[in-house]
Structure formats: structure tokens, C-alpha cells
Design a protein around this motif. Structure first.
Motif, PDB file in Angstrom:
ATOM      1  N   SER A 535       0.847  -1.192   0.000  1.00 56.93           N
ATOM      2  CA  SER A 535       0.000   0.000   0.000  1.00 56.93           C
ATOM      3  C   SER A 535       0.880   1.238   0.000  1.00 56.93           C
ATOM      4  O   SER A 535       1.977   1.239   0.564  1.00 56.93           O
ATOM      5  N   VAL A 536       0.369   2.293  -0.650  1.00 56.63           N
ATOM      6  CA  VAL A 536       1.098   3.560  -0.708  1.00 56.63           C
ATOM      7  C   VAL A 536       0.168   4.669  -0.244  1.00 56.63           C
ATOM      8  O   VAL A 536      -1.057   4.549  -0.307  1.00 56.63           O
ATOM      9  N   ASP A 537       0.772   5.751   0.243  1.00 57.63           N
ATOM     10  CA  ASP A 537      -0.023   6.866   0.777  1.00 57.63           C
ATOM     11  C   ASP A 537      -0.797   7.583  -0.317  1.00 57.63           C
ATOM     12  O   ASP A 537      -1.918   8.041  -0.111  1.00 57.63           O
ATOM     13  N   SER A 538      -0.196   7.711  -1.501  1.00 53.81           N
ATOM     14  CA  SER A 538      -0.862   8.328  -2.643  1.00 53.81           C
ATOM     15  C   SER A 538      -0.447   7.574  -3.896  1.00 53.81           C
ATOM     16  O   SER A 538       0.541   6.835  -3.897  1.00 53.81           O
ATOM     17  N   ALA A 539      -1.200   7.761  -4.956  1.00 56.59           N
ATOM     18  CA  ALA A 539      -0.966   7.001  -6.182  1.00 56.59           C
ATOM     19  C   ALA A 539       0.431   7.251  -6.738  1.00 56.59           C
ATOM     20  O   ALA A 539       0.921   8.379  -6.736  1.00 56.59           O
ATOM     21  N   ILE A 540       1.069   6.172  -7.201  1.00 60.67           N
ATOM     22  CA  ILE A 540       2.363   6.256  -7.881  1.00 60.67           C
ATOM     23  C   ILE A 540       2.135   5.810  -9.319  1.00 60.67           C
ATOM     24  O   ILE A 540       1.598   4.726  -9.565  1.00 60.67           O
ATOM     25  N   TYR A 541       2.552   6.643 -10.269  1.00 61.94           N
ATOM     26  CA  TYR A 541       2.340   6.349 -11.681  1.00 61.94           C
ATOM     27  C   TYR A 541       3.624   5.787 -12.287  1.00 61.94           C
ATOM     28  O   TYR A 541       4.698   6.387 -12.176  1.00 61.94           O
ATOM     29  N   VAL A 542       3.499   4.611 -12.897  1.00 60.74           N
ATOM     30  CA  VAL A 542       4.606   4.025 -13.644  1.00 60.74           C
ATOM     31  C   VAL A 542       4.491   4.542 -15.069  1.00 60.74           C
ATOM     32  O   VAL A 542       3.507   4.276 -15.762  1.00 60.74           O
ATOM     33  N   GLN A 543       5.485   5.302 -15.504  1.00 59.43           N
ATOM     34  CA  GLN A 543       5.437   5.949 -16.809  1.00 59.43           C
ATOM     35  C   GLN A 543       6.566   5.434 -17.694  1.00 59.43           C
ATOM     36  O   GLN A 543       7.585   4.954 -17.206  1.00 59.43           O
ATOM     37  N   SER A 558       6.517   8.342 -10.842  1.00 60.17           N
ATOM     38  CA  SER A 558       6.128   9.737 -10.667  1.00 60.17           C
ATOM     39  C   SER A 558       4.876   9.809  -9.804  1.00 60.17           C
ATOM     40  O   SER A 558       4.056   8.882  -9.789  1.00 60.17           O
ATOM     41  N   THR A 559       4.759  10.912  -9.072  1.00 58.94           N
ATOM     42  CA  THR A 559       3.536  11.172  -8.303  1.00 58.94           C
ATOM     43  C   THR A 559       2.547  12.002  -9.115  1.00 58.94           C
ATOM     44  O   THR A 559       1.431  12.237  -8.664  1.00 58.94           O
ATOM     45  N   GLU A 560       2.978  12.452 -10.305  1.00 59.30           N
ATOM     46  CA  GLU A 560       2.126  13.268 -11.165  1.00 59.30           C
ATOM     47  C   GLU A 560       1.696  12.452 -12.375  1.00 59.30           C
ATOM     48  O   GLU A 560       2.491  11.735 -12.978  1.00 59.30           O
ATOM     49  N   LYS A 561       0.414  12.576 -12.729  1.00 57.06           N
ATOM     50  CA  LYS A 561      -0.095  11.841 -13.886  1.00 57.06           C
ATOM     51  C   LYS A 561       0.405  12.448 -15.182  1.00 57.06           C
ATOM     52  O   LYS A 561       0.618  11.738 -16.175  1.00 57.06           O
ATOM     53  N   ASN A 562       0.620  13.759 -15.190  1.00 52.42           N
ATOM     54  CA  ASN A 562       1.136  14.430 -16.385  1.00 52.42           C
ATOM     55  C   ASN A 562       2.569  13.979 -16.657  1.00 52.42           C
ATOM     56  O   ASN A 562       3.365  13.816 -15.733  1.00 52.42           O
ATOM     57  N   ILE A 563       2.885  13.796 -17.922  1.00 56.51           N
ATOM     58  CA  ILE A 563       4.207  13.317 -18.318  1.00 56.51           C
ATOM     59  C   ILE A 563       5.212  14.466 -18.309  1.00 56.51           C
ATOM     60  O   ILE A 563       4.983  15.509 -18.913  1.00 56.51           O
ATOM     61  N   ARG A 564       6.310  14.255 -17.568  1.00 58.92           N
ATOM     62  CA  ARG A 564       7.463  15.165 -17.604  1.00 58.92           C
ATOM     63  C   ARG A 564       8.692  14.281 -17.779  1.00 58.92           C
ATOM     64  O   ARG A 564       9.196  13.708 -16.835  1.00 58.92           O
ATOM     65  N   ASN A 565       9.158  14.160 -19.008  1.00 64.84           N
ATOM     66  CA  ASN A 565      10.133  13.147 -19.402  1.00 64.84           C
ATOM     67  C   ASN A 565      11.520  13.417 -18.824  1.00 64.84           C
ATOM     68  O   ASN A 565      12.132  14.437 -19.126  1.00 64.84           O
ATOM     69  N   PRO A 566      12.057  12.485 -17.983  1.00 65.82           N
ATOM     70  CA  PRO A 566      13.389  12.699 -17.406  1.00 65.82           C
ATOM     71  C   PRO A 566      14.522  12.291 -18.340  1.00 65.82           C
ATOM     72  O   PRO A 566      15.683  12.618 -18.070  1.00 65.82           O
ATOM     73  N   TYR A 567      14.215  11.581 -19.433  1.00 64.33           N
ATOM     74  CA  TYR A 567      15.275  11.103 -20.316  1.00 64.33           C
ATOM     75  C   TYR A 567      15.632  12.110 -21.406  1.00 64.33           C
ATOM     76  O   TYR A 567      16.721  12.063 -21.966  1.00 64.33           O
ATOM     77  N   TYR A 568      14.720  13.043 -21.718  1.00 64.32           N
ATOM     78  CA  TYR A 568      14.976  14.039 -22.751  1.00 64.32           C
ATOM     79  C   TYR A 568      14.751  15.468 -22.273  1.00 64.32           C
ATOM     80  O   TYR A 568      15.181  16.410 -22.925  1.00 64.32           O
ATOM     81  N   GLY A 569      14.051  15.646 -21.146  1.00 63.86           N
ATOM     82  CA  GLY A 569      13.833  16.986 -20.624  1.00 63.86           C
ATOM     83  C   GLY A 569      13.049  17.856 -21.582  1.00 63.86           C
ATOM     84  O   GLY A 569      12.028  17.428 -22.141  1.00 63.86           O
TER      85      GLY A 569
END
Length: 583
Positions: A535-543, A558-569
Motif C-alpha cells: 500500500s502507498v499513501d498516494s498514487a504512484i504512476y509508472v510511466q 512519478s507522483t504526477e499523472k502528467n508526463i514530464r520526461n526525465p530522459y529528454y527533458g
């Protein structure tokens, strides 16, 4: 007379008819020729320069075709002009239009010899301040017992020699004191026994005055003090109040910060440029207007196989307490041998595409047309903003120095060899994140506490900030290292250890490309562990970004549903999708 008039009218009508026919049909040849010229002009007109016929596409999503420039609706990248296939080109070559070259601001430079380099053989190194291990002292317990009170209990605290560090309840020491009182009553008849008991207490670092006080008072002390044997700064607290400690078990690590180490990472290709005793100029962000002179005191004889670097160390005087362990520093060293020979070719750093395994440049093969060939090169040292090319380029060749990524994107779009495409079929990404594991509750709780630091590291990747990436990777690593893994199974241990290994590799590397390569492997293991949390305190999104890791795809949390790409910025900020949600 009427008949004559009729004949006259008929004659006039015939003349007028013939004249009209000549005017209409007699000039048809001229009109036809004129129309033919107009048709030829239209057919021969070059439409390449007309923006109305130019289509625009995305280098990462070639299915996108738009009649005007803009952003890709999938990943947000700038659209590039769509190119038609070129005939008569080699597999490694692509052709672009002059219009596309101008729009992308592609610039080329004829490479020259190292004589034009302005770096003067100065090598720049990145590193950190570390404590001088030679000045570190472990304050340990000299007898078994339970820590009743810990007087020094946080890092950075100053201690002085003879200062009270802790109070320990020790049953074995209580027994030894009782032996002393018994032996003291028999010291006249059994002096050997009496001296043996006193020596036993001395070996436990009990002072002569303490032994005499016990003997004269005739009382046994239940809680015994532990005093500092050196002066310095606490760099690590290794025990807590209430802990049971064994004889020799560390309680504190104390360091004298009067001098510290500046440790730098030197790449394998530049090892020959360093030697002990060499001068190094050190600067730091904390004091940007100051330069500190030092000499290299140590070069690690063992290469770090994960980062392909060796540690180069210099010792700094720190009497004014300017340097703090963990502080980022930059060192500049003049190589021991000339870094550039007359035969060496130097290229700007902006010309090189680096994939982690290969270094690539684009060579303009036709001086009159924008035809570019991808070329793999072998690099040596980086001097300032230039690389020394060992092989792959010749003096006088023309290479792309600005807009290299755009040329590579066009090559990929045309199905040619590129940075992402080596002409080989990519292997499928290992489904490590799909494995089911059994994690103890205590481990799950500790793992969740490490996730905030991980998220900050991910955000630093999004911002393309290598310094912050390293700092947050270190924080994540330290939190994971504090977890107990004794109850983990073999598979769980493998994922956990690999996560630590990749975090350490990110910490010790200052190149964003390398950090992102390690981030791919880190996430294969971190996601696998995260998906097995009950169980987790808030949703974790596997992107997942399908373009990362040479089009194999790469994951992140990520804790955010919106995509913010860490591989290309910023290059592809919104490229990716949510593939799973951990509730």
C-alpha cells in the motif's frame, strides 16, 4: 436594281465573314505557342522554395505530417521539414534541402589541427570535498554494555579530547570492579592477583584515577563513562541511546577537518596526463572569486569499471574551515604531456553525439550540396570546449557543428543509420518490472521513505541539472542503505543491490548522458520493487518513454499523472504515457 443590291449585300457579308474567320483562326498558331510557353514555365517552376507545398513532421513520430511548422502533438518537439528520399546516396548519407538547412540553422566547420586549440592542454575536472581519511578516528566502546546516555549524538558536533561521549551500563565491568575490591583486600597476600585485576581494568581504558577511586570508596559504579581520546568533528554517529554494544564496536567517527581531500574523477583516456606532485588549481561555487592551489597527492591505481574513471586526489589546508565535506569543486590541471600533437584533429564539443558506447559526428561529403554522412570517431581528452579525435576524421574535412541533433533526426526519419539506429534489431527490454516479489513490511515502509528523494532526482533529470541529480541520487542511496535487507530473498536482494549500484554510479558521474544511462537500469529495479509495495499513501504512476534507451523504452516513477520526461527533458517533455498506477 434590287437584285444588284442583294448581290452587293451578299458580297459584303462574305467579305466580313472571311475577315472574321481570319481574325479568329488565323492567329491560333501564335496563341498556341504562347500557351505552350506558359505551360513550360509552370512545369519548370521549382516548388521547393514554396512553403505551401512543404510538409512538416516529427523526428520521433514520423507518422505526424502537417502543412506548417509547430510542435508535435505527441511529444511536443519542434517539427522539422519532411525530406524526400535522395537517390544515389550511401547508406550512411542523407540529403537535406537548402531550405531545411537554413530553417534548422545547421552550421558546418572545416576541422583543423590542434594548433588552433586555445585550451593550452589544460584539463578540467569535477569533484567533491571529502574528509581526510588519515585524520579519521573511531571512538569505540572498550567493553560490552548498553548505552544509557549518548552525549554526542549528531553529525557536525565538535568534540574535545577528554570530553564525555557516553555513559554505558556494563555487567562485565561491574563484575571486574567487584573483583578489584576483593583483590584489594588480599593484595598483601596475593599481590599478583591484585595487579592482574588492575591491568584488566586498564585494558578497558579505565584510568588510574578511576581505579583508585573505586578501590578507595569500596563502591561499584553501575554506569561507566566513555571519554573522547581525540579532538575533532563528528562525521558519523554509529550508535544510539539504548543500543547494546560489543567490545570494540564503533560509537562515533571523528575527523580533524584541519585539512581535507579534494577528490576528482578523471576519465580513462586522460589518465596519462596526471602524476603525483602535479599542480592543480581548485575553485568552488561557494567562493567563485577565489582560487586555491594544491598538488596531486594520490592517483587511484584501480579503475572504476562502472564509470570508467579513476580518482585523482589533492590535499587542501582547511585551517579557516572554508571547505565543507560534500562541497562541489572544479580542478584545472595542465597535462604532463602535450595533449594535442600536430597530427591531432580537434572538434567542437557541440559536433559530437555521444550514445554511451559510440561517439558520432556528421561529415559534409559534398561541398556544393547539403549531403551529410554519419561517422563514428574515437575521442581522447576533452580540453575546454573541444575534443581531440584519435581516429575517424581527417584534417580538412567539413563537419556539422551546430544543429547536429536535427541532422540526426532527419537521418532517422529517412530510415538511415543514426544515433538511435545502428542498423541492428533492438533487443526487447527485460521485463524486470513485471516480476512478483515478497517484501517484508519493515522494508516496504523504509523503501517508501526513500521515494521523495528519488522523485527529486527524477525532477532534476527533467530539468537536466546534473549537479542536483548527483545530490539527490546520493540522498536516495543513503536512505536505501539504511534499510535492513537480511530478510530479503535472492531476487529481492538482486534488485536492491542493483539499485544501490546504479545510484552510486549516478553520484560519481557528472555527465548527464551517463547519468541518464544509469537511470534506465535503476528504474528497471526500482519499479520492480515499487510495484510490490502492499500500500502507498498516494498514487504512484509508472510511466514509460518509448524512445529512451535507443528506442527500447525506459520506465520511471512519478507522483504526477502528467508526463514530464526525465530522459529528454525540454527536448521531449511530454513524450511518454502512464502504463500502470500503483494505488
Amino acid at each position: 436594281m434590287n437584285m444588284n443590291k442583294n448581290i452587293l449585300y451578299i458580297a459584303i457579308a462574305i467579305v466580313i465573314g472571311l475577315l472574321a474567320g481570319w481574325l479568329i483562326f488565323g492567329d491560333s498558331g501564335t496563341d498556341t505557342a504562347s500557351n505552350k510557353d506558359l505551360s513550360d514555365l509552370t512545369e519548370n517552376h521549382d516548388h521547393d522554395g514554396e512553403t505551401a507545398s512543404q510538409m512538416w513532421t516529427c523526428s520521433m513520430h514520423p507518422q505526424i505530417m502537417q502543412p506548417e511548422p509547430g510542435d508535435c502533438p505527441i511529444c511536443g518537439m519542434d517539427l522539422i521539414p519532411a525530406e524526400s528520399s535522395a537517390e544515389g546516396l550511401a547508406m550512411n548519407e542523407i540529403k537535406m534541402t537548402d531550405n531545411a538547412v537554413a530553417l534548422a540553422n545547421i552550421q558546418t566547420t572545416i576541422v583543423g589541427t590542434g594548433k588552433t586549440s586555445s585550451s593550452d592542454g589544460v584539463i578540467s575536472l569535477s569533484g567533491k570535498i571529502a574528509t581526510n581519511e588519515e585524520n579519521n578516528t573511531i571512538q569505540a566502546s572498550y567493553f560490552d554494555g548498553r548505552i544509557e546516555r549518548l552525549n554526542v549524538n549528531y553529525e557536525g558536533q565538535q568534540v574535545s579530547r577528554g570530553q564525555l561521549l557516553a555513559t554505558i551500563y556494563s555487567p562485565s565491568l561491574i563484575a571486574a570492579q567487584q573483583e578489584l575490591l576483593t583483590a584489594a583486600s588480599l593484595k598483601d597476600s596475593q599481590p599478583a592477583l591484585y595487579n592482574a585485576v588492575r591491568n584488566k581494568l586498564r585494558n578497558w581504558k579505565v584510568s588510574e584515577s578511576q581505579i583508585n577511586a573505586i578501590e578507595s570508596s569500596g563502591k561499584v559504579r553501575e554506569n561507566f563513562p566513555v571519554y573522547a581520546t581525540v579532538s575533532g568533528t563528528v562525521v558519523e554517529v554509529m550508535a544510539r541511546e539504548g543500543d547494546y554494544v560489543k567490545q570494540g564496536q564503533p560509537i562515533l567517527k571523528v575527523s580533524n577537518l584541519g585539512n581535507v581531500w579534494a577528490e576528482f574523477d578523471a576519465y580513462e583516456s586522460s589518465i596519462a596526463q596526471f602524476k603525483k606532485g602535479q599542480n592543480i588549481t581548485i575553485t568552488t561555487n561557494a567562493y567563485p572569486n577565489k582560487e586555491f592551489d594544491a598538488t596531486i597527492s594520490f592517483i587511484d591505481p584501480i579503475l572504476n569499471t562502472a564509470t570508467r574513471t579513476v580518482t585523482v586526489r589533492a590535499t587542501l589546508n582547511n585551517k579557516e574551515n572554508l571547505f565543507k565535506p560534500g562541497m562541489f569543486v572544479t580542478g584545472k590541471v595542465k597535462g604532463t604531456t602535450p595533449t594535442v600533437s600536430n597530427e591531432s584533429v580537434t572538434v567542437p564539443a557541440s559536433a559530437v553525439l555521444w550514445t554511451g558506447e559510440r561517439s558520432l559526428v556528421y561529415v559534409k561529403t559534398n561541398p556544393n550540396e547539403p549531403v551529410f554522412e554519419i561517422r563514428e570517431v574515437t575521442l581522447s581528452n576533452r580540453n575546454g570546449d573541444t575534443y581531440i579525435v584519435v581516429s575517424g576524421l581527417r584534417n580538412g574535412e567539413e563537419i556539422v557543428t551546430n544543429g547536429t541533433f536535427t541532422v540526426d533526426a532527419a537521418a532517422q526519419l529517412q530510415g538511415k543509420k543514426s544515433m538511435m539506429n545502428q542498423g541492428k534489431e533492438d533487443e526487447a527490454m527485460m521485463p524486470m518490472a513485471q516480476m512478483e516479489m515478497s517484501l517484508p513490511i519493515a522494508f516496504q515502509q523504509g523503501f517508501k521513505k526513500a521515494l521523495p528523494s528519488y522523485y527529486k532526482m527524477k525532477d532534476a533529470f527533467v530539468s537536466s541539472d546534473a549537479v542536483k541529480v548527483s545530490a539527490f541520487a546520493k540522498a536516495t542511496s543513503q536512505q536505501l542503505k539504511s534499510l535492513s535487507t537480511s530478510s530479503l530473498g535472492a531476487m529481492e536482494q538482486s534488485h536492491f543491490k542493483k539499485s544501490i549500484e546504479m545510484l552510486e554510479a549516478i553520484v560519481t558521474n557528472d555527465l548527464l548522458e551517463n547519468q541518464r544511462a544509469h537511470f534506465v537500469i535503476l528504474n528497471e529495479n526500482m519499479v520492480a520493487l515499487a510495484k510490490n509495495i502492499a500500500s502507498v499513501d498516494s498514487a504512484i504512476y509508472v510511466q514509460k518513454c518509448p524512445m529512451a534507451d535507443n528506442n527500447k523504452g525506459a520506465l520511471w516513477l512519478s507522483t504526477e499523472k502528467n508526463i514530464r520526461n526525465p530522459y529528454y527533458g525540454e527536448q521531449m517533455m511530454t513524450c511518454g504515457s502512464v502504463i500502470e498506477t500503483i494505488q
